[in-house]
Each structure stands twice: as C-alpha cells, then as structure tokens.
Design a protein around this motif. Structure first.
Motif, PDB file in Angstrom:
ATOM      1  N   VAL A  72      40.125  36.909  48.286  1.00 35.83           N
ATOM      2  CA  VAL A  72      40.955  35.746  47.944  1.00 35.83           C
ATOM      3  C   VAL A  72      41.727  35.297  49.182  1.00 35.83           C
ATOM      4  CG1 VAL A  72      42.785  34.866  46.458  1.00 35.83           C
ATOM      5  CG2 VAL A  72      41.164  36.569  45.565  1.00 35.83           C
ATOM      6  N   PHE A  73      41.647  33.990  49.461  1.00 35.15           N
ATOM      7  CA  PHE A  73      42.380  33.379  50.573  1.00 35.15           C
ATOM      8  C   PHE A  73      43.306  32.297  50.027  1.00 35.15           C
ATOM      9  CE2 PHE A  73      38.636  35.138  52.481  1.00 35.15           C
ATOM     10  CZ  PHE A  73      38.976  35.462  53.788  1.00 35.15           C
ATOM     11  N   ARG A  74      44.460  32.162  50.642  1.00 29.53           N
ATOM     12  CA  ARG A  74      45.379  31.074  50.317  1.00 29.53           C
ATOM     13  C   ARG A  74      45.731  30.353  51.619  1.00 29.53           C
ATOM     14  NH1 ARG A  74      49.786  30.766  46.139  1.00 29.53           N
ATOM     15  NH2 ARG A  74      50.971  28.919  46.664  1.00 29.53           N
ATOM     16  N   GLN A  75      45.434  29.078  51.653  1.00 29.67           N
ATOM     17  CA  GLN A  75      45.676  28.262  52.841  1.00 29.67           C
ATOM     18  C   GLN A  75      45.086  28.919  54.084  1.00 29.67           C
ATOM     19  OE1 GLN A  75      49.947  27.659  52.801  1.00 29.67           O
ATOM     20  NE2 GLN A  75      49.776  25.918  51.396  1.00 29.67           N
ATOM     21  N   GLY A  76      43.893  29.477  53.941  1.00 28.55           N
ATOM     22  CA  GLY A  76      43.178  30.068  55.059  1.00 28.55           C
ATOM     23  C   GLY A  76      43.542  31.492  55.391  1.00 28.55           C
ATOM     24  N   THR A  77      44.540  32.059  54.698  1.00 25.90           N
ATOM     25  CA  THR A  77      44.990  33.420  54.978  1.00 25.90           C
ATOM     26  C   THR A  77      44.477  34.385  53.910  1.00 25.90           C
ATOM     27  OG1 THR A  77      47.009  32.623  56.050  1.00 25.90           O
ATOM     28  CG2 THR A  77      47.002  34.912  55.283  1.00 25.90           C
ATOM     29  N   PHE A  78      43.898  35.489  54.336  1.00 19.94           N
ATOM     30  CA  PHE A  78      43.424  36.510  53.397  1.00 19.94           C
ATOM     31  C   PHE A  78      44.617  37.151  52.700  1.00 19.94           C
ATOM     32  CE2 PHE A  78      42.487  41.129  52.834  1.00 19.94           C
ATOM     33  CZ  PHE A  78      41.624  40.998  51.753  1.00 19.94           C
ATOM     34  N   VAL A  79      44.555  37.199  51.351  1.00 19.24           N
ATOM     35  CA  VAL A  79      45.675  37.779  50.603  1.00 19.24           C
ATOM     36  C   VAL A  79      45.280  38.984  49.752  1.00 19.24           C
ATOM     37  CG1 VAL A  79      47.042  35.671  50.563  1.00 19.24           C
ATOM     38  CG2 VAL A  79      45.402  36.087  48.727  1.00 19.24           C
ATOM     39  N   GLY A  80      43.983  39.244  49.563  1.00 24.46           N
ATOM     40  CA  GLY A  80      43.619  40.424  48.792  1.00 24.46           C
ATOM     41  C   GLY A  80      42.246  40.341  48.164  1.00 24.46           C
ATOM     42  N   THR A  81      41.900  41.412  47.441  1.00 23.40           N
ATOM     43  CA  THR A  81      40.611  41.509  46.763  1.00 23.40           C
ATOM     44  C   THR A  81      40.829  41.552  45.253  1.00 23.40           C
ATOM     45  OG1 THR A  81      40.598  43.934  46.789  1.00 23.40           O
ATOM     46  CG2 THR A  81      39.651  42.796  48.709  1.00 23.40           C
ATOM     47  N   LEU A  82      39.760  41.301  44.503  1.00 26.17           N
ATOM     48  CA  LEU A  82      39.847  41.275  43.048  1.00 26.17           C
ATOM     49  C   LEU A  82      39.447  42.594  42.397  1.00 26.17           C
ATOM     50  CD1 LEU A  82      38.613  37.658  42.236  1.00 26.17           C
ATOM     51  CD2 LEU A  82      40.956  38.542  42.297  1.00 26.17           C
ATOM     52  N   SER A  83      39.239  43.622  43.202  1.00 29.67           N
ATOM     53  CA  SER A  83      38.994  44.962  42.676  1.00 29.67           C
ATOM     54  C   SER A  83      39.528  45.966  43.685  1.00 29.67           C
ATOM     55  CB  SER A  83      37.501  45.204  42.444  1.00 29.67           C
ATOM     56  OG  SER A  83      37.258  46.562  42.104  1.00 29.67           O
ATOM     57  N   PRO A  84      40.082  47.086  43.228  1.00 28.08           N
ATOM     58  CA  PRO A  84      40.552  48.098  44.178  1.00 28.08           C
ATOM     59  C   PRO A  84      39.410  48.820  44.884  1.00 28.08           C
ATOM     60  CG  PRO A  84      40.785  48.893  41.935  1.00 28.08           C
ATOM     61  CD  PRO A  84      40.374  47.451  41.841  1.00 28.08           C
ATOM     62  N   ASP A  85      38.198  48.712  44.337  1.00 30.74           N
ATOM     63  CA  ASP A  85      37.023  49.382  44.903  1.00 30.74           C
ATOM     64  C   ASP A  85      35.874  48.400  45.000  1.00 30.74           C
ATOM     65  OD1 ASP A  85      38.159  52.145  44.772  1.00 30.74           O
ATOM     66  OD2 ASP A  85      38.102  51.734  42.613  1.00 30.74           O
ATOM     67  N   LEU A  86      34.871  48.760  45.785  1.00 28.61           N
ATOM     68  CA  LEU A  86      33.633  47.995  45.761  1.00 28.61           C
ATOM     69  C   LEU A  86      32.992  48.148  44.387  1.00 28.61           C
ATOM     70  CD1 LEU A  86      32.169  48.904  49.266  1.00 28.61           C
ATOM     71  CD2 LEU A  86      33.483  46.891  48.607  1.00 28.61           C
ATOM     72  N   MET A  87      32.174  47.171  44.030  1.00 32.03           N
ATOM     73  CA  MET A  87      31.581  47.164  42.692  1.00 32.03           C
ATOM     74  C   MET A  87      30.067  47.281  42.766  1.00 32.03           C
ATOM     75  SD  MET A  87      34.072  44.207  41.087  1.00 32.03           S
ATOM     76  CE  MET A  87      34.244  43.331  42.653  1.00 32.03           C
ATOM     77  N   GLU A  88      29.488  47.646  41.637  1.00 34.91           N
ATOM     78  CA  GLU A  88      28.051  47.890  41.558  1.00 34.91           C
ATOM     79  C   GLU A  88      27.440  47.014  40.468  1.00 34.91           C
ATOM     80  OE1 GLU A  88      24.579  49.579  42.738  1.00 34.91           O
ATOM     81  OE2 GLU A  88      26.489  50.250  43.546  1.00 34.91           O
ATOM     82  N   SER A  89      26.346  46.370  40.793  1.00 34.08           N
ATOM     83  CA  SER A  89      25.673  45.507  39.828  1.00 34.08           C
ATOM     84  C   SER A  89      25.292  46.268  38.563  1.00 34.08           C
ATOM     85  CB  SER A  89      24.416  44.925  40.473  1.00 34.08           C
ATOM     86  OG  SER A  89      23.784  44.024  39.618  1.00 34.08           O
ATOM     87  N   ARG A  90      25.543  45.625  37.436  1.00 40.13           N
ATOM     88  CA  ARG A  90      25.141  46.161  36.131  1.00 40.13           C
ATOM     89  C   ARG A  90      25.747  47.530  35.850  1.00 40.13           C
ATOM     90  NH1 ARG A  90      19.063  45.085  34.577  1.00 40.13           N
ATOM     91  NH2 ARG A  90      18.629  46.784  36.022  1.00 40.13           N
ATOM     92  N   THR A  91      27.005  47.705  36.271  1.00 37.99           N
ATOM     93  CA  THR A  91      27.745  48.914  35.924  1.00 37.99           C
ATOM     94  C   THR A  91      29.121  48.522  35.415  1.00 37.99           C
ATOM     95  OG1 THR A  91      28.670  49.230  38.136  1.00 37.99           O
ATOM     96  CG2 THR A  91      26.559  50.300  37.691  1.00 37.99           C
ATOM     97  N   ASP A  92      29.796  49.491  34.819  1.00 37.70           N
ATOM     98  CA  ASP A  92      31.127  49.249  34.268  1.00 37.70           C
ATOM     99  C   ASP A  92      32.086  48.771  35.357  1.00 37.70           C
ATOM    100  OD1 ASP A  92      32.923  49.388  32.011  1.00 37.70           O
ATOM    101  OD2 ASP A  92      33.858  51.104  32.993  1.00 37.70           O
ATOM    102  N   GLY A  93      32.770  47.671  35.091  1.00 38.14           N
ATOM    103  CA  GLY A  93      33.733  47.141  36.047  1.00 38.14           C
ATOM    104  C   GLY A  93      33.184  46.084  36.975  1.00 38.14           C
ATOM    105  N   ALA A  94      31.921  45.672  36.799  1.00 36.50           N
ATOM    106  CA  ALA A  94      31.335  44.632  37.649  1.00 36.50           C
ATOM    107  C   ALA A  94      31.980  43.285  37.345  1.00 36.50           C
ATOM    108  CB  ALA A  94      29.826  44.557  37.430  1.00 36.50           C
ATOM    109  N   LEU A  95      32.479  42.612  38.372  1.00 37.73           N
ATOM    110  CA  LEU A  95      33.118  41.313  38.189  1.00 37.73           C
ATOM    111  C   LEU A  95      32.054  40.266  37.877  1.00 37.73           C
ATOM    112  CD1 LEU A  95      35.958  39.922  40.415  1.00 37.73           C
ATOM    113  CD2 LEU A  95      34.134  38.441  39.637  1.00 37.73           C
TER     114      LEU A  95
END
Length: 198
Positions: free
Chosen positions: A105-128
């Motif tokens: 996530v970026f706001r006005q060109g500045t990185f502000v964070g991610t939408l998960s505390p961990d990397l995610m895996e396709s077709r597994t629990d917690g996939a965005l």
C-alpha cells in the motif's frame, strides 16, 4: 469514489503461511511508520519463463519501486484518493499461479505497509482475494478461509479486515476483522438447461 479490485487468488513462503492471524480477537499491527519496502525473497523458483511473462510491466513510480525490489507485478493496481495498492509475487506454482505474494500500500507515492503480516500462498487459508479502497483513510481486504475438508478450488469462508490509513506519520493499521461464509457459485441441476438469455 470507491475503488474495488477483485484479485485472482495468488500465493506464501515455504512453508506456506496460514490465516491464523485473522482469528485473533485483536489484530496486532505489523506495519511500523517509515518501514522500508521489502525485497522479494530469494531461492529456487519456478523456472518456466511463461509464468514471468504473465507479470504486468510497471506503469507508475510505485510499480517501479516494487519491481526494483525483485517482485513481479500481478493484477491491476487498485487506485483512489492518492492511495495505490499493488500486488506482487516472488514465485509461481506449477500452474503459474503466484506464490510467496504480498500486497503493498502506497499513499501519495510513499510506501506505508502491507496487507498481510506474512507472505501468502495461492489456494491456502489466508490468501488475499479482494481489496477495496473505501475512503482516503479506510480500506478493506478479503481473505479466503479454508476448512480442513474444503477443496482447493472453493474456500468455505471469508474474513474481511478493515484497515486505517493514517497520514501523519503515514501508517497502515488493521482495525477489525469479521468472518462469514464465502458465497458459493451457482450450480445447475444435473440435466437442466441453462436459463435463456434475456
């Protein structure tokens, strides 16, 4: 102006992560103000060049920042209120579905964070699976929830997390999470003909 992006469920690091963080009664923030944009994890990956060819080319400064850190860009960015949400992956599975992926996530060109505390895996629990920018200070994300008996195609649940996007200092913070049954695709009865087009 409401920005919504439906996301083809991409994917996590080895070993695959789970969505257990979504079950907490109070979500712990993982994005600290001023955090650096992370590099894509290194290691053996899918060697099929066709998978990388499916990545989209950078078309914004934020895209270029993510791409320069070693990530492949996936899907279209979600953009509204000077907020840009970018999906990116470090690898692909045998069907070229993204693996070890994240949303930045970026706001006005500045990185502000991610939408998960961990990397995610396709077709597994917690996939965005979906991101919605609701206002200049709020966005929400939907995550697939799998029960042990669920087939990989069809998670039976969904958790939606509401995030606050603070301006000073720029910071992305999870506020609340709510779970519900995932909508099921409509199925025709055996032998029935599809409804005529109107």
């Amino acid at each position: 102006m409401l920005a919504v992006a439906a996301i083809t469920p991409p994917a996590s690091a080895a070993p695959p992560t789970s969505g257990s963080w979504l079950d907490s009664s109070s979500l712990e923030p993982w994005n600290a103000p001023g955090s650096a944009l992370p590099f894509a994890p290194q290691g053996p990956g899918n060697p099929d060049p066709r998978c990388h060819q499916s990545a989209r080319p950078p078309d914004s400064d934020e895209d270029r920042q993510v791409h320069a850190r070693g990530w492949d860009l996936i899907g279209q960015a979600t953009v509204a209120w000077q907020i840009r949400v970018i999906g990116a992956t470090a690898d692909y599975d045998g069907m070229c579905r993204p693996r070890r992926y994240q949303y930045f996530v970026f706001r006005q060109g500045t990185f502000v964070g991610t939408l998960s505390p961990d990397l995610m895996e396709s077709r597994t629990d917690g996939a965005l699976t979906r991101v919605t920018i609701e206002s200049a200070t709020r966005l929400k994300a939907d995550y697939a929830r799998y029960a042990p008996e669920d087939p990989l195609c069809c998670p039976s649940g969904r958790t939606t997390v509401l995030f606050s996007l603070e301006e000073t200092p720029p910071r992305l913070t999870p506020l609340s999470a709510g779970s519900a049954a995932a909508p099921r695709p409509r199925q025709e009865l055996p032998g029935s003909a599809p409804a005529p087009a109107r």
